[in-house]
Design an enzyme around this catalytic site. Structure first.
Site, mmCIF file in Angstrom:
data_model
loop_
_atom_site.group_PDB
_atom_site.id
_atom_site.type_symbol
_atom_site.label_atom_id
_atom_site.label_comp_id
_atom_site.label_asym_id
_atom_site.label_seq_id
_atom_site.Cartn_x
_atom_site.Cartn_y
_atom_site.Cartn_z
ATOM 1 N N ASP A 1 50.843 48.945 48.293
ATOM 2 C CA ASP A 1 50.787 48.104 47.257
ATOM 3 C C ASP A 1 51.341 46.782 46.795
ATOM 4 O O ASP A 1 50.642 46.305 46.551
ATOM 5 C CB ASP A 1 51.009 49.167 46.032
ATOM 6 C CG ASP A 1 50.291 48.403 44.687
ATOM 7 O OD1 ASP A 1 49.006 48.658 45.016
ATOM 8 O OD2 ASP A 1 50.740 48.936 43.660
ATOM 9 N N SER B 1 45.925 46.680 38.550
ATOM 10 C CA SER B 1 45.455 47.357 40.070
ATOM 11 C C SER B 1 43.999 48.424 39.625
ATOM 12 O O SER B 1 44.550 48.855 38.135
ATOM 13 C CB SER B 1 46.108 48.042 41.404
ATOM 14 O OG SER B 1 46.833 47.434 41.970
ATOM 15 N N GLN C 1 41.556 47.928 48.121
ATOM 16 C CA GLN C 1 41.917 47.794 46.489
ATOM 17 C C GLN C 1 41.748 47.158 46.210
ATOM 18 O O GLN C 1 40.800 45.591 46.574
ATOM 19 C CB GLN C 1 43.336 47.738 46.433
ATOM 20 C CG GLN C 1 44.015 47.865 44.633
ATOM 21 C CD GLN C 1 46.003 47.034 44.349
ATOM 22 O OE1 GLN C 1 46.037 46.475 44.573
ATOM 23 N NE2 GLN C 1 46.556 47.955 45.428
#
Length: 313
Positions: free
Chosen positions: A227, A248, A298
């Protein structure tokens, strides 16, 4: 327990500092059956909880609710609320299904009585198959030939023409104790803010030693690492905008082959699309021997403002 494959590269010595990602960041306190509490180590300058920490801790909680003879093969997470860095996170696991080949665990990360993340993790018994293929790893310089992110920032700080506001921002980055080592292959042009292709290549690994252990732990560490700076890939073509809000929305991963998260892996990131105040990014984590270890995706909210004229470095 399943151990990552030996890639033929020298490992760190056993005397090396144990990775904080194992001893602290991803270490959960068990409160009851399938109920855990996680604490925070690194909080970004946004003062929101780092999404990778919540994903990694949720996967740790899910892994504690399955047998040792299965391995995680995928996870799918939705971020539903901003995390509060002043209080711990509770992880509540539901044993959704335990099958002969596949098992599913559902996890809610909870703060102030409300979920901040919902995660579905799937685990699989080892099932060899002759049906297999993969893309080829990009041809890039080895990590030993590249500067770390910290070394690159130190170079930027040596420029006497660097504006104070950017100098302050870079010093803040240096002050953060991020438990990840990063070596950019194609560092962005911070000085001229020229639009770039929405792609980046990074060598990444956990700081410190993890060693041979259950592969599920290396997957949890990789989930944390995946991430970091991932969504920023979507901003590379849009350097003339200043980010006002970026978070996100969801994060998914698929694990393909054994790996060591404390060994260098090439993180290949690209953004095939952005629009509607959202950006989509895809990623691949390669072992340095060319084996595709994991894939991820993502989407996030990206809201920007036009840069004021004369704002270049």
């Amino acid at each position: 327990m399943a151990s990552p494959a030996d890639t033929g590269r020298p490992e760190r010595k056993e005397g090396d500092l144990r990775s904080l990602l194992v001893t602290s960041v991803l270490s959960l306190e068990q409160l009851d059956l399938d109920l855990f509490r996680g604490r925070h180590y690194w909080v970004p300058v946004t003062q929101r909880l780092f999404g990778g920490q919540i994903v990694g801790q949720a996967l740790v909680a899910a892994a504690k609710a399955v047998s040792e003879d299965v391995q995680v093969h995928s996870l799918h997470c939705y971020f539903v609320r901003a995390g509060d860095p002043t209080v711990p996170v509770l992880y509540q696991v539901e044993r959704t299904r335990t099958g002969k080949s596949f098992s599913v665990r559902s996890v809610k990360a909870i703060q102030h009585g409300k979920p901040i993340l919902i995660c579905q993790a799937s685990f699989q018994q080892d099932q060899p198959s002759p049906v297999k293929h993969q893309f080829h790893m990009p041809d890039v310089p080895l990590p030993e030939e590249l500067l770390t992110q910290e070394e690159l920032i130190q170079k930027y700080l040596q420029d006497p023409n660097l504006l104070d506001r950017y100098r302050q921002g870079l010093n803040k980055i240096l002050a953060q104790e991020v438990p990840i080592e990063i070596k950019p292959v194609n560092p962005p042009d911070f000085f001229h803010r020229r639009p770039q292709e929405p792609k980046q290549l990074l060598w990444v690994r956990a700081r410190g030693h993890i060693g041979e252990c259950d592969m599920k732990l290396h997957c949890c560490v990789a989930a944390y690492i995946s991430d970091y700076a991932f969504l920023q890939t979507a901003l590379f073509p849009h350097q003339h905008y200043r980010v006002s809000f970026m978070v996100s929305l969801d994060h998914s991963m698929w694990f393909h082959a054994p790996f060591r998260a404390d060994h260098w892996m090439l993180y290949e990131c690209e953004s095939p699309w952005a629009g509607g105040s959202r950006g989509l990014v895809h990623g691949r984590l390669w072992r340095r021997d060319g084996v595709l270890a994991a894939s991820c995706a993502q989407e996030g909210v990206i809201r920007v403002k036009e840069q004021p004229s004369g704002s270049k470095l």
